[in-house]
Design an enzyme around this catalytic site. Structure first.
Site, short mmCIF file in Angstrom:
data_model
loop_
_atom_site.label_atom_id
_atom_site.label_comp_id
_atom_site.label_asym_id
_atom_site.label_seq_id
_atom_site.Cartn_x
_atom_site.Cartn_y
_atom_site.Cartn_z
N HIS A 12 0.87 -1.18 0.00
CA HIS A 12 0.00 0.00 0.00
C HIS A 12 0.91 1.23 0.00
CE1 HIS A 12 -4.07 1.80 1.05
NE2 HIS A 12 -3.24 2.84 1.05
N HIS A 14 1.50 4.78 -2.29
CA HIS A 14 1.03 5.67 -3.34
C HIS A 14 2.21 6.31 -4.07
CE1 HIS A 14 -3.36 5.91 -2.29
NE2 HIS A 14 -2.89 5.44 -1.14
N ASP A 16 1.98 8.70 -6.24
CA ASP A 16 1.76 10.15 -6.23
C ASP A 16 1.80 10.73 -4.82
OD1 ASP A 16 -0.53 8.65 -5.86
OD2 ASP A 16 -1.70 9.61 -7.43
N GLY A 170 -9.75 7.98 -1.76
CA GLY A 170 -10.29 9.33 -1.64
C GLY A 170 -11.27 9.47 -0.50
N HIS A 197 -9.71 1.29 -0.38
CA HIS A 197 -9.62 2.02 0.88
C HIS A 197 -11.00 1.96 1.53
CE1 HIS A 197 -6.07 3.67 -1.09
NE2 HIS A 197 -5.75 4.35 0.00
N GLU A 200 -11.59 3.30 6.97
CA GLU A 200 -10.60 4.27 7.45
C GLU A 200 -11.32 5.48 8.03
OE1 GLU A 200 -6.68 6.68 5.73
OE2 GLU A 200 -8.18 5.94 4.32
N ASP A 278 2.04 3.71 2.86
CA ASP A 278 0.97 4.56 2.36
C ASP A 278 1.52 5.70 1.48
OD1 ASP A 278 -1.61 5.35 1.88
OD2 ASP A 278 -1.99 6.19 3.86
N ASP A 279 1.81 6.84 2.08
CA ASP A 279 2.37 7.98 1.34
C ASP A 279 3.73 8.32 1.95
OD1 ASP A 279 0.05 8.84 -0.44
OD2 ASP A 279 -0.91 8.83 1.53
#
Length: 331
Positions: A12, A14, A16, A170, A197, A200, A278-279
């Site tokens: 998981h 991202h 971006d 999102g 997702h 959450e 994640d990010d």
């Protein structure tokens, strides 16, 4: 702490959400894009978490600077290439990089299909230079609505041979999964795997919907499953993988502290769960950080951490032969 005999994976992650600060700085200046800071050093707080944000939406605003500098397809290709490099340099054996081409395209009105092509090209270039296995997951960004997701889906399906799965991400509360049932029917018809997702920002019903209607075999985050005993039992029985991202959950205020994170509850219930970043660009972490946190804050033993590593390989969108090859490379 990390068992070097077991493949290290991040499922998981991202693409971006992992744009280097110096890349934001350089692309901003290259394309004449106004940045919120006048030096590389003072830029970091605008694009990386300092403490934690008040909500998922506030967290996502950090991401806006990362995609805001994607002024052309060369910039997209560069970011994709650097994602491969960052995955390899952090010690990963395998990563699934997920990306939303609509989100990446929107600021500078890039062609959605062109963004997908640029990501694929950047990843291919990275794989020539770095020893890591990478697969791509396309994201439908629910926050932009059904019509935008249809455009996004069509751009992704045009290159479905370069994808292993599709994700729904999102604003989970504002755009519930049932709005996208038809989109994911097309994903299933294309023989792509599905993750979503869910659980959450919304409750366990969001996870039930993702599994039963969208067709998800993995769930991103899923922290609210612990309030639904029937769902926990279902997750364990059907080996629905939970892509857990503890630091991200803290940063988005999904959990109040590491001590409040339900990772241990999932493990004790026999649910398939792994650790992810994640990010990583926004959170300023790597996979090693998550394993350190799992040991020091989530109180997992080395044996449990090794199981988490194995879980990640089992959960990966890979064939059995690809899984065996990952293990064989560790011998």
């Amino acid at each position: 702490m990390i068992d070097t005999s077991i493949p290290l994976v991040d499922l998981h992650r991202h693409l971006d959400g992992n744009v280097r600060v110096n890349t934001i700085w350089e692309l901003g200046h290259q394309h004449g894009i106004a940045l919120p800071a006048d030096s590389l050093e003072t830029l970091a707080p605008f694009v990386q978490i300092q403490g934690k944000e008040t909500s998922l939406v506030a967290f996502l605003k950090k991401l806006d600077w990362m995609v805001g500098v994607l002024a052309d397809l060369d910039a997209v290709k560069r970011v994709a290439y650097e994602n491969v490099a960052d995955a390899a340099l952090s010690g990963l054996d395998y990563a699934e990089l997920r990306f939303s081409p609509y989100y990446m395209a929107m600021n500078h009105k890039l062609p959605i299909e062109g963004v997908v092509e640029a990501v694929v090209d950047g990843v291919k270039a990275g794989l020539k230079d770095y020893n890591v296995k990478i697969n791509l997951i396309g994201i439908l960004s629910r926050s932009f609505g059904q019509a935008a997701c249809t455009q996004e889906l069509e751009g992704l399906l045009a290159h479905k041979q370069h994808l292993v799965a599709m994700d729904l991400a999102g604003d989970e509360m504002g755009f519930p999964g049932e709005l996208f049932n038809e989109h994911f029917k097309r994903v299933r018809d294309a023989d792509l795997a599905i993750t979503a997702h869910a659980g959450e920002a919304a409750g366990s019903q969001s996870m039930w919907q993702a599994i039963q209607e969208l067709g998800a075999t993995r769930i991103g985050h899923g922290v609210n499953a612990i309030h639904d005993p029937k769902l926990m039992e279902y997750l364990a029985k059907h080996r629905i993988g939970i892509e857990s991202c503890p630091t991200s959950n803290l940063h988005t205020s999904t959990v109040a502290s590491y001590a409040d994170h339900p990772f241990r509850t999932f493990m004790d219930a026999g649910v398939l769960i792994n650790l992810n970043t994640d990010d990583p660009g926004v959170s300023a972490i790597d996979i090693n950080h998550e394993y350190r946190i799992a040991k020091s804050e989530l109180k997992l033993t080395d044996a449990e951490l090794a199981q988490v590593q194995r879980n990640g390989v089992e959960m990966a969108f890979l064939s059995d032969s690809e899984r065996k090859a990952l293990y064989a490379a560790k011998v």
